[in-house]
Design a protein around this motif. Structure first.
Motif, mmCIF file in Angstrom:
data_model
loop_
_atom_site.group_PDB
_atom_site.id
_atom_site.type_symbol
_atom_site.label_atom_id
_atom_site.label_comp_id
_atom_site.label_asym_id
_atom_site.label_seq_id
_atom_site.Cartn_x
_atom_site.Cartn_y
_atom_site.Cartn_z
ATOM 1 N N GLN A 986 0.856 -1.193 0.000
ATOM 2 C CA GLN A 986 0.000 0.000 0.000
ATOM 3 C C GLN A 986 0.892 1.243 0.000
ATOM 4 N N ALA A 987 1.770 1.304 -1.022
ATOM 5 C CA ALA A 987 2.759 2.388 -1.045
ATOM 6 C C ALA A 987 2.120 3.752 -1.228
ATOM 7 N N GLU A 988 1.063 3.874 -1.981
ATOM 8 C CA GLU A 988 0.423 5.169 -2.209
ATOM 9 C C GLU A 988 -0.094 5.756 -0.894
ATOM 10 N N ALA A 1006 7.745 6.645 -2.220
ATOM 11 C CA ALA A 1006 6.534 5.820 -2.103
ATOM 12 C C ALA A 1006 5.612 6.032 -3.301
ATOM 13 N N PHE A 1007 5.425 7.337 -3.706
ATOM 14 C CA PHE A 1007 4.533 7.616 -4.837
ATOM 15 C C PHE A 1007 5.119 7.053 -6.131
ATOM 16 N N ALA A 1008 6.427 7.181 -6.295
ATOM 17 C CA ALA A 1008 7.046 6.695 -7.517
ATOM 18 C C ALA A 1008 6.926 5.177 -7.632
ATOM 19 N N ARG A 1014 0.962 11.711 -10.447
ATOM 20 C CA ARG A 1014 0.524 13.083 -10.154
ATOM 21 C C ARG A 1014 1.016 13.515 -8.785
ATOM 22 N N ASN A 1015 0.823 12.629 -7.748
ATOM 23 C CA ASN A 1015 1.319 12.958 -6.410
ATOM 24 C C ASN A 1015 2.838 13.069 -6.411
ATOM 25 N N ALA A 1020 7.654 16.370 -5.943
ATOM 26 C CA ALA A 1020 8.929 16.777 -6.561
ATOM 27 C C ALA A 1020 9.001 18.292 -6.728
ATOM 28 N N GLN A 1021 7.897 18.904 -7.088
ATOM 29 C CA GLN A 1021 7.909 20.357 -7.253
ATOM 30 C C GLN A 1021 7.871 21.075 -5.910
ATOM 31 N N GLN A 1022 7.343 20.376 -4.886
ATOM 32 C CA GLN A 1022 7.340 20.984 -3.546
ATOM 33 C C GLN A 1022 8.735 20.984 -2.943
#
Length: 1331
Positions: A986-988, A1006-1008, A1014-1015, A1020-1022
């Motif tokens: 449940q990485a997301e 985790a998101f990657a 999108r997350n 990454a931009q944050q």
């Protein structure tokens, strides 16, 4: 406990003949009487007295004309249509019943003394004047001739093995002196003995017995011979043995009579000649002589024909016939016929009917023929209320044995009390008035009616020795004489006692086919006589008369089954036809031997039971295997030959409902059905109670409480709020106590204080509470009758056990908490989630504050009771969970625990900080959530321990709620939770947790890993990531999306974040997203890719789609052809089987459309070993059986499945083909586009036209019952039954036939510009716009 009741008697006074009757026989086929006198033989019709045939015995010299001739035997021979007659002169004569001719078939010079035919009429035994036995066949061919008197014992002689002498043997109660006693000499036969031999056959015709005077001793001796004329056994010497001899037809015993020094007995001998039981006749030693003994054809009744030894002052003697029966090894005198002193009325010939077991024929000296028909009946009191004692009266000579089953169940021949009369009793009747149904009247053989009633005087309930009197005997009130009964025996029958001073009886009418109802009342002159106040002539012979206590109706049954109603309570009594509610006359189809009145659905019916076990309600047959019946209150009880007892509520059923209920054999929870012992008969049913008394074939009694009666009585008690009676009955009969609540939950909860007050016993309330279950017993164990109103169930969402426990607890706490302390504890413990802590706390309060009330429960008693309800270890753990160490110690002291086990642990706990103490206790009790709560209050020092506890028991969500979102503990818990989620794939979700707590780098990973691009881009931009790293991230994510065939999303990442338009366009071309690829080509001005990549990809896609379509169409065509062949083979096989075995062949349906059985197949269907533990495995197992191999058992099913899958796959191509066609047209690949469109259109058209062929209507209608919004339960059930009839051989393991696939004809995929002006084909999709 049955009596013999006279059903009818037929008197024929018109018989006339010369001389006096000497012998007679009954013709089994016509029922006519053959009577032989010293002058002639005559056949009479008993009803009319007319002579059917006649022949003179003196005309041909068979008998002397002076009247001195004697006939010694007469037998009807049905097979020869003749009668065989033997004379004392030695002639054996055949009388042809058709030609009325006499033929002498043999003669014996020394004369004949008797003639006896075997029961099968194959052999005849003659005894001669020379004391010999002649045995002949039915054709009068001699078999053997032997002397009656033989010195040898016979073939059955007893074997002595030589173990000691008689003097040293055991002699029983007689003692050793019996060995020294000299044998008394056998006395000669009595002077009145006619010295003629008596011959009797066993019922099976294999043996016969001969009683004759022994020449040496002058006494009677019985010898037993076999069918071949070989002596088998000789009776032991017996003083006083008399001439009467009759072998019981069932074959067990030979009956004779013996005169002892102090009594006169009927004795029984076995076939080996040894005596085996006896009973005493109710006469003094020299009072009467027994002329004959006669068993009836079914061995149930023994007739004893007697005559007085000494004549009266007028020189005449009395003649009697007594009927005896046996039960439980006791002989009962059931009927006594006293023919008086008139010699003309005395019977000279008596015999039982060979066909009807309870019909007795006799002919008097005055040529009067009388036929009596008896039936079995149980005389029971007719009351309907609790004042009725459920009395049953049994006739035993001059005594009536009365048993009151409401007070006690006494097995016969014992009874509750005896009523002694002065003369033998022939009829017993109970008073039909309410509140007086225990009163009894007896009709005796001397023509008197004795009336008995309950003693109204008050008497002590206990005797002097301290025993309690349970049943008080009835007291003789008055004895009436009936003048009409003094002339003939049994002149009055079917006696009913309707009112205190009104008796109704039936007597013979002026015609043989009529009867007279006599209304008897006490005479006006205050004498003890009953006079006939009114007479009612009935056109027909009345065979039964019955009264209904509920309605007062009196019904008659005539011998032909007609039913009449007696209007007895009117000034002018009369009789009318019985009519039903529609006014039609009602009759029984056949006469019934037992009748009862009852009300079925408000209409009164007469029930009748025939001697063939058929039960009728009027002219409608209810059942055909009934052995006994009884009507009690609103219930019909019957026993059947299948050894069951049925109890049906008459008010809840119609006649058709009764028929259906008696014909069905419902499930185990059917309260109307109960198994009973083989041969059980109903004796009586106790009114307003649940007892049913049954009698077994051997005579013993059994009391059962039929569930239908029990539940009906319980429902009455519960409806009237009589909880105590209901509880006591349920406890005694082991009825589930949940019924007290389930019967009507609303009423029970509203009257719960009444329930407690009536029970008023803590043990009873505790028993009720401990039996509570969530199960609704009214729908499982004790379903109510179908007609009863449905009781509203509790609509609250609470569980039943909790509702009842809480309601009882609240009521008991408000009434008397000290008295009901144990019940209150039970209510806590019995809840679905036991409130042990609350119960323990109350015990602790009792210890701290002992109640001062007298009889109050102490803490020790309460704790001891709790330990009885709950396991001691569980109670100890729960007491520990209260964190009250005093309570823990109190429980531990009552348990069997060693103090060394718990004291160190308790001492350790006492030394801990309170929160950590509770944490330790909760962890010990494995209450980890509570432990975590207490540990979170222990401060920062214990957080590592808390974190470890969370990780061990996965309490992440609970732990996060205990800390603020800004605390360090919250951050640590979130990270730990995220690690756990990653492990759980449940990485997301782990990324979300990490992102919100500021762990951006970990969140990005985790998101990657979860392809949540999108997350990942947001994180990454944050951060922010440098452009080159962001582009690298975008490429990595696009690669993962491409692997997942998410080409559009991958192209977006490559275009916007990796800034690589060419890769983005190539990704879209790979995914066949033609329009989006064109958009990017023109947006980035990369028209070169159109030529290098896009157009070649379009042509390649056309080729791929065309090849795929061709393959699918070829496969579809092949399967379709094969399916037609398989079905044709099956139809041919089915028709062949019909031709061979006929239209009713049960196997013909095996070859129907819905079956998968294939004749001639080398494959056989066997049970699969696959364990279908889940629906997925089950489907897999079913699909495994579907093989496309030719000749496989389920080939047709496999073909249907394959065809359905092809249609579904082709139909899914609509959108893809549509997009491809638009792109081809755009780049002017019209020829390729037209070819693709045409191929796809033809494929769809072919498949749509094939659907009705592959899935015909008959196959689909057999698939499932008809359902839908317009269907009803009956229509669904009828459809299901029809399906089962059409598929009798369908295996439960067969896979279901799939429904035809739905083709999406509404999806528009075609391009009109490719068809020119050709309109679209219907059903294959319309035109489309280039949008």
């Amino acid at each position: 406990m049955r009596n013999l009741k006279l059903l009818k008697s037929l008197r024929s006074s018109e018989l006339q003949g010369p001389g006096s009757p000497q012998f007679f026989s009954v013709r089994a086929d016509t029922g006519s009487l053959l009577v032989a006198s010293q002058y002639s033989i005559t056949e009479y019709e008993p009803r009319t007295g007319q002579v059917v045939s006649e022949a003179s015995l003196t005309a041909d010299g068979f008998l002397p004309e002076d009247g001195s001739g004697v006939v010694v035997g007469l037998q009807d021979l049905a097979e020869l249509e003749s009668a065989c007659l033997a004379t004392a002169g030695g002639d054996v004569v055949l009388f042809n019943l058709n030609t009325c001719q006499l033929e002498c078939v043999g003669s014996v010079d020394r004369g004949l003394t008797s003639m006896s035919w075997s029961p099968d009429e194959e052999l005849v035994v003659l005894t001669t004047g020379q004391e010999t036995i002649i045995m002949m066949t039915k054709d009068f061919e001699p078999i053997t001739e032997v002397g009656i008197h033989q010195d040898d014992f016979g073939e059955g002689k007893f074997i002595t093995v030589g173990w000691g002498k008689k003097e040293t043997q055991f002699h029983g109660s007689e003692g050793k002196q019996a060995a020294q006693r000299k044998l008394q000499e056998v006395q000669p036969a009595t002077g009145w003995d006619d010295c003629r031999p008596r011959v009797t056959w066993r019922g099976d015709g294999q043996l016969f017995a001969v009683s004759a005077i022994c020449p040496q001793t002058g006494a009677r001796k019985v010898r037993v011979w076999n069918r071949e004329g070989v002596l088998q056994a000789t009776s032991e010497p017996a003083n006083g043995l008399e001439q009467a001899l009759c072998w019981k037809p069932s074959g067990s015993l030979i009956a004779s009579t013996q005169r002892h020094p102090n009594k006169h007995s009927v004795v029984f001998m076995e076939k080996n000649g040894l005596l085996h039981g006896d009973f005493t006749l109710p006469f003094s030693k020299d009072q009467a002589k027994v002329k004959e003994l006669l068993w009836n054809s079914d061995s149930t009744v023994l007739a004893v024909w007697l005559e007085d030894m000494t004549a009266g002052q007028d020189g005449r003697v009395n003649t009697y016939i007594q009927l005896w029966t046996v039960g439980n090894y006791h002989w009962y005198l059931k009927q006594s016929l006293d023919f008086g002193r008139d010699p003309q009325r005395a019977p000279v010939c008596v015999c039982w009917d060979p066909e009807r077991p309870l019909r007795l024929h006799l002919v008097t000296r005055s040529w009067t023929g009388i036929t009596y028909d008896w039936g079995w009946t149980t005389e029971r009191s007719p009351g309907l209320d609790a004042t009725d004692h459920a009395s049953v009266a049994v006739i035993d000579g001059d005594k009536i044995l009365v048993t009151t089953f409401r007070q006690c169940v006494v097995p016969p021949p014992m009874c509750s009390f005896e009523l002694q009369l002065k003369s033998p009793v022939n009829q017993v009747t109970f008073l039909c008035q309410p509140q007086k149904t225990n009163h009894l009247a007896a009709l005796t053989a001397n023509g008197q009616i004795s009336v008995y009633s309950q003693d109204s005087g008050e008497q002590a309930d206990k005797t002097a020795d301290g025993f309690r009197i349970v049943s008080r005997p009835l007291v003789l009130q008055k004895t009436f004489s009936v003048a009409a009964l003094r002339d003939d025996p049994l002149a009055l029958r079917q006696l009913l006692w309707l009112e205190d001073e009104l008796f109704v009886g039936v007597s013979s009418g002026p015609l043989p086919t009529s009867s007279t109802l006599q209304m008897l009342r006490p005479a006006q002159d205050a004498s003890d006589a009953l006079s006939v106040r009114s007479e009612i002539e009935v056109d027909g012979v009345v065979v039964s008369m019955v009264h209904c206590s509920r309605s007062g109706t009196v019904a008659l049954q005539l011998e032909d089954g007609q039913i009449r109603k007696v209007l007895w309570d009117r000034p002018e009594p009369s009789v009318e036809r019985w009519r039903d509610s529609s006014g039609c006359s009602v009759s029984f189809p056949v006469p019934c031997v037992q009748t009862a009145l009852c009300s079925i659905s408000g209409e009164e019916y007469l029930l009748g039971l025939t001697d063939r076990s058929h039960l009728y309600a009027g002219d409608k047959e209810l059942a055909s295997n009934v052995s006994s019946l009884a009507v009690c209150n609103d219930f019909l009880l019957i026993t059947t030959h299948s050894h069951t007892c049925r109890c049906l509520q008459l008010s809840a059923l119609s006649v058709k409902g009764l028929q259906a209920a008696l014909a069905s054999d419902r499930g185990q929870n059917d309260e109307t059905l109960r198994r009973v012992e083989r041969g059980s008969r109903i004796v009586t049913v106790v009114p307003q109670d649940t007892q049913v008394i049954l009698q077994m074939p051997r005579g013993n009694l059994e009391t059962i409480h039929h569930r239908a009666l029990v539940l009906a009585q319980l429902r009455k008690w519960l409806d009237s709020l009589r909880f105590r009676e209901a509880f006591e009955c349920m406890r005694k009969l082991r009825i589930n106590l949940n019924l007290i609540y389930d019967h009507n939950p609303k009423v029970f909860l509203e009257n719960i204080e009444t329930f407690i007050t009536q029970l008023d016993a803590v043990n009873h309330i505790n028993l009720f509470l401990t039996e509570l279950k969530e199960e609704d017993t009214t729908s499982s164990m004790y379903p109510p009758p179908e007609s009863s109103p449905v009781q509203p169930q509790s609509a609250s969402g609470q569980k039943k056990v909790d509702v009842v426990c809480d309601a009882l607890r609240h009521a008991m706490e408000s009434m008397d908490p000290n008295k009901f302390c144990l019940s209150i504890l039970t209510a806590h413990v019995k809840k679905t989630v036991p409130e042990l802590e609350v119960a323990l706390q109350k015990v602790h309060e009792l210890r701290e504050n002992p109640p001062a009330a007298a009889g109050a429960v102490s803490a020790e008693e309460a704790l001891k009771y709790l330990l009885f309800l709950v396991n001691v270890n569980d109670l100890y753990e729960h007491s520990l969970g209260t964190y009250d160490f005093d309570l823990v110690l109190m429980v531990a002291e009552k348990s069997q625990k060693d103090p060394k086990e718990y004291l160190p642990f308790l001492n350790m706990l006492k030394g801990l900080e309170p929160n950590y103490q509770r944490y330790t206790i909760d962890k010990h009790l494995k209450r980890y959530r509570k432990a975590l709560l207490h540990l979170s209050k222990c401060g920062q020092d214990h957080f590592p321990e808390a974190l470890q506890l969370v990780k061990e028991h996965k309490l992440y969500s609970e732990a996060l709620r205990l800390y603020t979102a800004t605390s360090a503990q919250y951050m640590a818990l979130s990270c730990a939770y995220a690690e756990h989620l990653v492990e759980q794939q449940q990485a997301e979700q782990a990324g979300l947790l990490l992102w919100r707590c500021g762990e951006s780098v970990s969140a990005l990973q985790a998101f990657a890993s979860s392809s949540s691009w999108r997350n990942a881009i947001c994180v990454a931009q944050q951060i922010p990531l440098p452009p080159d790293q962001l582009a690298l991230l975008a490429r990595d994510l696009a690669e993962k999306l491409t692997e997942q065939r998410r080409y559009s999303e991958a192209a977006l990442l490559l275009d916007q974040y990796a800034k690589d338009c060419e890769e983005a366009i190539l990704a879209l071309i790979t995914g066949a997203v033609w329009e989006e690829a064109l958009r990017l080509i023109y947006m980035h001005n990369r028209q070169d890719i159109t030529e290098t990549n896009l157009k070649p990809a379009l042509l390649e896609a056309v080729g791929t789609q065309t090849v795929f379509l061709e393959a699918q169409v070829a496969t579809f065509t092949r399967h379709r052809t094969r399916l037609a062949v398989v079905r044709a083979q099956k139809e041919k096989a089915r028709l062949d089987m019909l031709d061979e075995d006929g239209p009713d062949c049960p196997d013909a349906e095996l070859y129907s459309e819905a079956s998968s059985v294939m004749t001639g197949s080398k494959y056989s269907q066997s049970n699969s070993r696959i364990s279908s533990r889940s629906s997925k495995n089950r489907r897999k197992a079913e699909r495994k059986k579907l093989s496309l191999k030719e000749g496989s058992p389920m080939e047709d099913r496999a073909l249907v499945y394959a065809l359905g899958e092809i249609i579904t796959a082709v139909d899914k191509m609509r959108e893809e083909v549509h997009g491809l066609l638009k792109a081809l047209v755009l780049f002017q690949f019209d020829r390729q586009a037209e070819k693709l469109q045409l191929a796809y259109e033809e494929a769809l058209q072919m498949m749509e036209t094939a659907v009705p062929e592959v899935w015909p209507e008959g196959l689909l209608s057999n698939q499932a019952p008809l359902t839908g919004p317009n269907s009803t339960a009956n229509s669904i059930m009828a459809s299901f039954q029809q399906q089962q009839q059409q598929r009798p051989a369908a295996s439960p393991q067969e896979a279901e036939v799939p429904t035809p696939p739905k083709m999406r004809n509404s999806v528009k995929w075609k391009l009109i510009i490719l068809n020119g002006s050709t309109p679209p084909v219907d059903g294959l999709g319309g035109d489309t716009e280039l949008t």
